[in-house]
Design an enzyme around this catalytic site. Structure first.
Site, short mmCIF file in Angstrom:
data_model
loop_
_atom_site.label_atom_id
_atom_site.label_comp_id
_atom_site.label_asym_id
_atom_site.label_seq_id
_atom_site.Cartn_x
_atom_site.Cartn_y
_atom_site.Cartn_z
N ASP A 49 11.89 0.73 -8.88
CA ASP A 49 11.89 1.62 -9.84
C ASP A 49 10.64 1.96 -10.47
O ASP A 49 10.41 1.09 -11.15
CB ASP A 49 12.96 1.11 -10.96
CG ASP A 49 13.32 1.89 -12.02
OD1 ASP A 49 12.64 1.77 -13.21
OD2 ASP A 49 14.01 3.05 -11.81
N VAL A 67 13.56 12.76 -12.89
CA VAL A 67 12.03 12.79 -13.33
C VAL A 67 12.14 13.44 -14.81
O VAL A 67 12.10 14.59 -14.59
CB VAL A 67 11.01 13.10 -12.42
CG1 VAL A 67 9.71 13.08 -12.88
CG2 VAL A 67 10.89 12.26 -11.23
N GLY A 68 12.34 12.59 -15.78
CA GLY A 68 11.96 13.19 -17.02
C GLY A 68 13.32 13.75 -17.80
O GLY A 68 13.31 14.30 -18.80
N CYS A 123 12.62 9.92 -22.73
CA CYS A 123 11.68 10.21 -21.88
C CYS A 123 10.71 11.57 -22.27
O CYS A 123 11.14 12.41 -22.88
CB CYS A 123 12.10 10.75 -20.46
SG CYS A 123 13.36 9.51 -19.44
N TYR A 172 16.51 1.70 -29.39
CA TYR A 172 16.36 2.20 -28.04
C TYR A 172 15.14 2.83 -27.36
O TYR A 172 14.40 3.51 -28.46
CB TYR A 172 17.32 3.28 -27.80
CG TYR A 172 17.66 3.83 -26.19
CD1 TYR A 172 17.85 3.03 -25.21
CD2 TYR A 172 17.85 5.22 -26.12
CE1 TYR A 172 17.67 3.39 -24.06
CE2 TYR A 172 17.96 5.74 -24.73
CZ TYR A 172 17.94 4.76 -23.84
OH TYR A 172 17.91 5.36 -22.48
N ARG A 173 14.46 2.14 -26.55
CA ARG A 173 13.30 2.69 -26.35
C ARG A 173 13.03 2.83 -24.59
O ARG A 173 13.49 2.21 -23.79
CB ARG A 173 12.23 1.53 -26.62
CG ARG A 173 12.65 0.18 -26.23
CD ARG A 173 11.58 -0.58 -26.83
NE ARG A 173 11.70 -2.16 -26.36
CZ ARG A 173 11.30 -3.18 -27.14
NH1 ARG A 173 10.76 -2.90 -28.12
NH2 ARG A 173 11.36 -4.53 -26.42
N GLY A 174 12.10 3.96 -24.39
CA GLY A 174 11.76 4.10 -23.05
C GLY A 174 11.31 3.16 -22.48
O GLY A 174 10.37 2.36 -22.99
N GLU A 213 4.82 7.33 -21.45
CA GLU A 213 5.87 8.29 -21.17
C GLU A 213 7.12 8.10 -21.58
O GLU A 213 8.16 8.63 -20.99
CB GLU A 213 5.69 8.55 -19.66
CG GLU A 213 4.43 9.23 -19.17
CD GLU A 213 4.44 9.33 -17.49
OE1 GLU A 213 5.44 9.40 -17.06
OE2 GLU A 213 3.27 9.28 -16.97
N SER A 227 30.83 26.75 -25.65
CA SER A 227 31.34 25.39 -25.11
C SER A 227 31.52 24.29 -26.09
O SER A 227 32.34 23.29 -25.96
CB SER A 227 30.30 25.08 -23.86
OG SER A 227 30.29 26.01 -23.05
P1 XMP Z 1 19.40 8.24 -20.60
O1 XMP Z 1 19.19 9.84 -20.90
O2 XMP Z 1 20.66 7.92 -20.02
O3 XMP Z 1 18.34 8.19 -19.46
O4 XMP Z 1 18.80 7.58 -21.86
C1 XMP Z 1 18.13 6.69 -18.89
C2 XMP Z 1 16.79 6.68 -18.10
O5 XMP Z 1 15.77 7.24 -18.43
C3 XMP Z 1 14.60 6.85 -17.87
N1 XMP Z 1 13.62 6.23 -18.35
C4 XMP Z 1 12.35 6.84 -18.78
N2 XMP Z 1 11.98 7.96 -18.33
N3 XMP Z 1 9.89 7.62 -19.74
C5 XMP Z 1 10.51 8.33 -19.00
O6 XMP Z 1 10.13 9.21 -18.11
C6 XMP Z 1 10.40 6.38 -20.09
O7 XMP Z 1 9.76 5.50 -20.83
C7 XMP Z 1 11.86 5.97 -19.55
N4 XMP Z 1 12.51 4.91 -19.91
C8 XMP Z 1 13.51 5.06 -18.96
C9 XMP Z 1 15.17 5.95 -16.88
O8 XMP Z 1 15.45 6.73 -15.43
C10 XMP Z 1 16.62 5.45 -17.13
O9 XMP Z 1 17.54 5.09 -16.39
#
Ligand code: XMP
Length: 477
Positions: free
Chosen positions: A249, A300-301, A306, A386-388, A414, A469
């Site tokens: 991943d 992607v994004g 994200c 919750y964090r990216g 990102e 909707s």
């Molecule tokens: P949701 O919308 O369900 O998406 O919270 C989860 C997915 O987000 C991706 N992900 C990231 N994408 N920067 C990104 O561009 C990040 O820091 C990041 N962290 C997670 C990932 O594909 C995840 O499954």
């Protein structure tokens, strides 16, 4: 010549037109689907490999409900392998290598070890794993001091009911019921431990009829690796720990780095199911399918945390990304996970409607009781972080764990860090998501996930249609 600019859409841009339905109940919808070429799911739901989404508890819960959790990789390899092992031990028919403790251990040591392992009792054995007794929570009740030894308070071998090696699960179940006992150790002719059957596992079988298990009754679980640093060693250790599928991943999966990583992983972990991503185009799907992968992760994004599209200017709105990738993947018989941006059950119906086999969810599952991380209280409200995975916080965590060599000043995040309201159990959320999916299947007269993939006729809607909707023109409570 100026570049041609194509239109790309996401979930909220479209609706599916209802079809003549033969359903009399949404229970008629069969939600079974494929995760990879070999692995199936009872419900098309995968929890994201993010540090605030999928640890042991989330993975166990998801698998029990028919989905799968992909354990995140933002921890040491040892810890990562232990999490996989614990998920694998959460449910069994026959436990082949039960935990043991030596007779010289103290009551205090038993208390610590049972708490660490999350079990109610332990088999007592010598160094050669010869069974000497059982120590259960009931035995502990009668201990007069934490310094007493296991030998003093255990139920000794001669008072135990044991089964001989070769006993079937059905037979073991009968013995447990007949003797009204909670644990049945299995031993060979020399009295050496060969296995264990517990009432707790038997109860689980009845309680979770849809559980996603393999042939020995153990829950299915995924692990994740990147394409740098320790990824080969991590993959090998996760496979040794019993992982069922590896998700390779990275943010931009259509890359030389990914192609090389797949080749290496195939070499060192032959036979393990490989899901790779993330991608967002037909070209990426074609190249990775040609190499021979078992599943694709698309997105992607679109994720809630994200900012890839803002930082890089690159990405594809998720409905188009899934549609284009899935069209190619189908030709190679490779299942697709629509990853990110799922906000409501209707999005799952739309993702499958354009060709996905399952969806990966982060934000909706963050903030549940089963997600890792502490609850933070502000006033009378509860939240969880919750964090990216590409956020600064996670880079810092990786650095502190020695998993990241890069200087933190070089990090260009990102992803963002945030908090989400505490939502209670993920089981309730999944109940709503699957209920909505089943309703969507009935609106499109789709009795199976495959039928849903074929039956959806999409219409593009306007902002006015989007507004119509959701709830509108009513007061808020
Ligand atoms: P949701 O919308 O369900 O998406 O919270 C989860 C997915 O987000 C991706 N992900 C990231 N994408 N920067 C990104 O561009 C990040 O820091 C990041 N962290 C997670 C990932 O594909 C995840 O499954």
């Amino acid at each position: 010549m100026p570049p041609t600019i194509k239109l790309a859409l996401t979930y909220d841009d479209v609706l599916i037109t209802p079809k003549r339905s033969t359903f009399t109940s949404r229970k008629e919808a069969n939600t079974k689907t494929r995760l990879t070429k070999k692995l199936s799911l009872g419900i098309p739901i995968v929890s994201a490999n993010m540090d605030m989404v999928t640890g042991e508890t989330m993975a166990v819960t998801l698998a029990r409900l028919g989905g799968i959790g992909i354990i995140h990789r933002f921890m040491t390899i040892e810890e990562n392998a232990n999490v996989i092992k614990r998920v694998k031990r959460a449910q069994n028919l026959i436990i082949s290598d039960p935990y043991t403790i030596e007779p010289t251990a103290t009551v205090m040591e038993v208390k610590i070890r049972t708490a660490e392992l999350g079990v109610g009792g332990l088999l007592v054995a010598n160094k050669d794993r010869k069974l000497l007794g059982v120590i259960s929570s009931r035995d502990l009740l009668f201990a007069t001091s934490d310094a007493q030894t296991v030998a003093e308070i255990m139920t000794p071998y001669d008072k135990l009911v044991v089964a001989k090696k070769g006993v079937t699960f059905v037979e073991a179940k009968r013995i447990l019921a007949e003797k009204k006992i909670e644990k049945l150790p299995i031993v060979n002719n020399e009295g050496v431990i060969e296995g264990l059957v517990t009432m707790a596992d038997i109860k689980n079988l009845g309680q979770y009829p849809l559980a996603n298990v393999n042939s020995d009754g153990k829950l299915i679980v995924g692990g994740s690796v990147g394409v740098h640093g320790d990824y080969i060693e991590r993959a090998q250790e996760l496979v040794k720990a019993g992982v069922d599928v590896l998700v390779v991943d990275i943010a931009h999966g259509h890359s030389d780095l990914m192609v090389k990583a797949i080749e290496k992983l195939r070499g060192v972990c032959p036979g393990v199911e490989l899901i790779v991503g993330n991608i967002a185009t037909a070209d990426a799907a074609r190249e990775l399918c040609e190499i021979g992968v078992d599943g694709l992760k698309v997105g992607v994004g679109p994720g809630a945390t994200c900012i890839t599209r803002l930082v890089t200017g690159c990405g594809v709105p998720q409905l188009t990304a899934v549609m284009n990738s899935a069209e190619i993947a189908k030709k190679y018989n490779v299942p697709v996970i629509a990853d990110g941006g799922i906000q409501k059950s209707g999005d799952i119906v739309k993702a499958i409607g354009v060709g996905a086999d399952s969806v990966m969810i982060g934000a909706l599952f963050a903030g549940t009781a089963e997600s890792p991380g502490r609850i933070v209280t502000r006033g009378d409200k509860k939240f969880k972080v919750y964090r990216g995975s590409a956020s600064f916080d996670v880079s810092e965590k990786r650095k502190n764990l020695g998993l990241e060599k890069k200087d933190l000043s070089e990090v260009v995040p990102e992803g963002v860090e945030s908090v989400v309201p505490f939502k209670g159990s993920v089981t309730d959320i999944i109940g709503q998501l699957v209920g909505g999916l089943r309703s969507g299947m009935s609106y499109t007269n789709s009795h199976t996930v495959d039928e849903l993939k074929q039956n959806c006729e999409f219409i593009q809607i306007t902002n006015a249609g989007q507004r119509e909707s959701g709830p509108h023109d009513i007061g808020s409570l």
